[in-house]
Design an enzyme around this catalytic site. Structure first.
Site, mmCIF file in Angstrom:
data_model
loop_
_atom_site.group_PDB
_atom_site.id
_atom_site.type_symbol
_atom_site.label_atom_id
_atom_site.label_comp_id
_atom_site.label_asym_id
_atom_site.label_seq_id
_atom_site.Cartn_x
_atom_site.Cartn_y
_atom_site.Cartn_z
ATOM 1 N N GLU A 98 0.818 -1.212 0.000
ATOM 2 C CA GLU A 98 0.000 0.000 0.000
ATOM 3 C C GLU A 98 0.847 1.257 0.000
ATOM 4 O O GLU A 98 0.588 2.194 -0.760
ATOM 5 C CB GLU A 98 -0.927 0.000 1.219
ATOM 6 C CG GLU A 98 -1.818 1.239 1.284
ATOM 7 C CD GLU A 98 -2.736 1.230 2.490
ATOM 8 O OE1 GLU A 98 -3.536 2.170 2.617
ATOM 9 O OE2 GLU A 98 -2.641 0.296 3.312
ATOM 10 N N HIS A 133 8.762 10.596 -18.143
ATOM 11 C CA HIS A 133 8.320 9.387 -17.462
ATOM 12 C C HIS A 133 8.186 8.245 -18.462
ATOM 13 O O HIS A 133 8.052 8.459 -19.667
ATOM 14 C CB HIS A 133 6.995 9.621 -16.755
ATOM 15 C CG HIS A 133 7.112 10.503 -15.545
ATOM 16 N ND1 HIS A 133 6.111 10.650 -14.613
ATOM 17 C CD2 HIS A 133 8.144 11.277 -15.108
ATOM 18 C CE1 HIS A 133 6.512 11.476 -13.657
ATOM 19 N NE2 HIS A 133 7.730 11.878 -13.947
ATOM 20 N N GLU A 135 5.797 6.219 -19.142
ATOM 21 C CA GLU A 135 4.559 6.166 -19.919
ATOM 22 C C GLU A 135 4.635 7.061 -21.161
ATOM 23 O O GLU A 135 4.247 6.665 -22.260
ATOM 24 C CB GLU A 135 3.367 6.593 -19.047
ATOM 25 C CG GLU A 135 3.124 5.697 -17.853
ATOM 26 C CD GLU A 135 3.828 6.157 -16.599
ATOM 27 O OE1 GLU A 135 3.372 5.799 -15.494
ATOM 28 O OE2 GLU A 135 4.837 6.894 -16.709
ATOM 29 N N CYS A 163 0.949 8.912 -12.925
ATOM 30 C CA CYS A 163 0.689 10.132 -12.173
ATOM 31 C C CYS A 163 -0.354 10.948 -12.933
ATOM 32 O O CYS A 163 -0.713 10.625 -14.067
ATOM 33 C CB CYS A 163 1.975 10.934 -11.981
ATOM 34 S SG CYS A 163 2.675 11.592 -13.529
ATOM 35 N N CYS A 166 0.903 12.352 -16.411
ATOM 36 C CA CYS A 166 1.027 11.316 -17.436
ATOM 37 C C CYS A 166 -0.343 10.815 -17.881
ATOM 38 O O CYS A 166 -0.570 10.562 -19.064
ATOM 39 C CB CYS A 166 1.859 10.143 -16.918
ATOM 40 S SG CYS A 166 3.634 10.445 -16.924
#
Length: 256
Positions: A98, A133, A135, A163, A166
């Site tokens: 988590e 990033h 992605e 994020c 992105c």
């Protein structure tokens, strides 16, 4: 379900933080021992190393004032592209805990099919969350020969969901490239409590992107397909299924 899975996830994270703290303490002691050895060598008549000489010079310059250290300019982080990733990185970065303390990278494993003779393409991207990033890099580095006449089927297995920045960029690209169908399987949801993150995930969903949380079988598949495991089997952590159900529930609530 959330309360059931949250406790073991926090306990695992606490153990990892304690381990990380112990490693840092060990490194500090090592540095101090090396410094003591260097001083002893100087007293035995050996000349100081260039690093020690530089440190002594800096200290001398600061005798009449505050100690100052010259700033060091680090080179920018770059996207790392390859066919497979090492087992240690996979086990750490893809673990669906988590609270992802220390996991400051994004690993993106992709499958790309454009429906022509080239067949199914496979690869991995890694970033440092600095600059471009992973992605966004996929669209600039893996779709270099993009052809609007072809149909692209793309599947991503990522260590964490995109994020907000992105997510919005991907959504715009999918709107502009109607022939690209993207599915994203995420090991963890990145800062899912934040409103801007939730808005980004909703924008992706509205743009036609299929968003899923990785199941235990997905971890086994990516291990076999994208990891340089040398025939070593993947032993899933005991709370993998509970953590999947936790994130699956959170994503469903966001996208409803």
């Amino acid at each position: 379900m959330a309360d059931k899975s949250r406790t073991p996830m926090r306990r695992k994270e606490k153990e990892e933080k304690e381990k990380e703290s112990a490693e840092k303490t060990k490194d500090v002691k090592k540095v101090k021992n090396q410094g003591a050895q260097g001083e002893g060598a100087a007293h035995n008549g050996e000349g100081p190393s260039p690093e020690a000489a530089a440190a002594n010079g800096a200290a001398a310059n600061g005798q009449n004032g505050d100690f100052q250290v010259e700033p060091m300019e680090l080179p920018p982080f770059e996207i790392i592209k390859g066919d497979r990733i090492d087992p240690f990185s996979y086990k750490f970065q893809f673990k669906n805990v988590e609270y992802s303390s220390g996991r400051n990278k994004t690993f993106l494993c992709y499958l790309l099919d454009n429906g022509i003779a080239d067949g199914l393409q496979r690869g991995c991207l890694e970033d440092e969350h600095a600059g471009l990033h992973a992605e966004e890099a996929f669209f600039t580095q893996c779709l270099l020969n993009y052809d609007p006449a072809l149909k692209y089927t793309v599947t991503w297995y990522v260590s964490s969901s995109p994020c907000s920045a992105c997510a919005l960029k991907i959504a715009e690209m999918l709107k502009a490239k109607k022939n690209v169908r993207l599915s994203i399987f995420a090991a963890r949801l990145f800062e899912w409590e934040e409103p801007e993150i939730q808005a980004g995930l909703k924008a992706l969903h509205a743009a036609g992107c299929k968003l899923r949380v990785m199941k235990p079988l997905d971890f086994s598949y990516t291990w076999d397909t994208f990891v340089e495991h040398e025939d070593e089997p993947l032993n899933l952590w005991e709370d993998c299924k509970d953590n999947y159900e936790y994130y699956h529930e959170k994503l469903a609530d966001i996208l409803q």
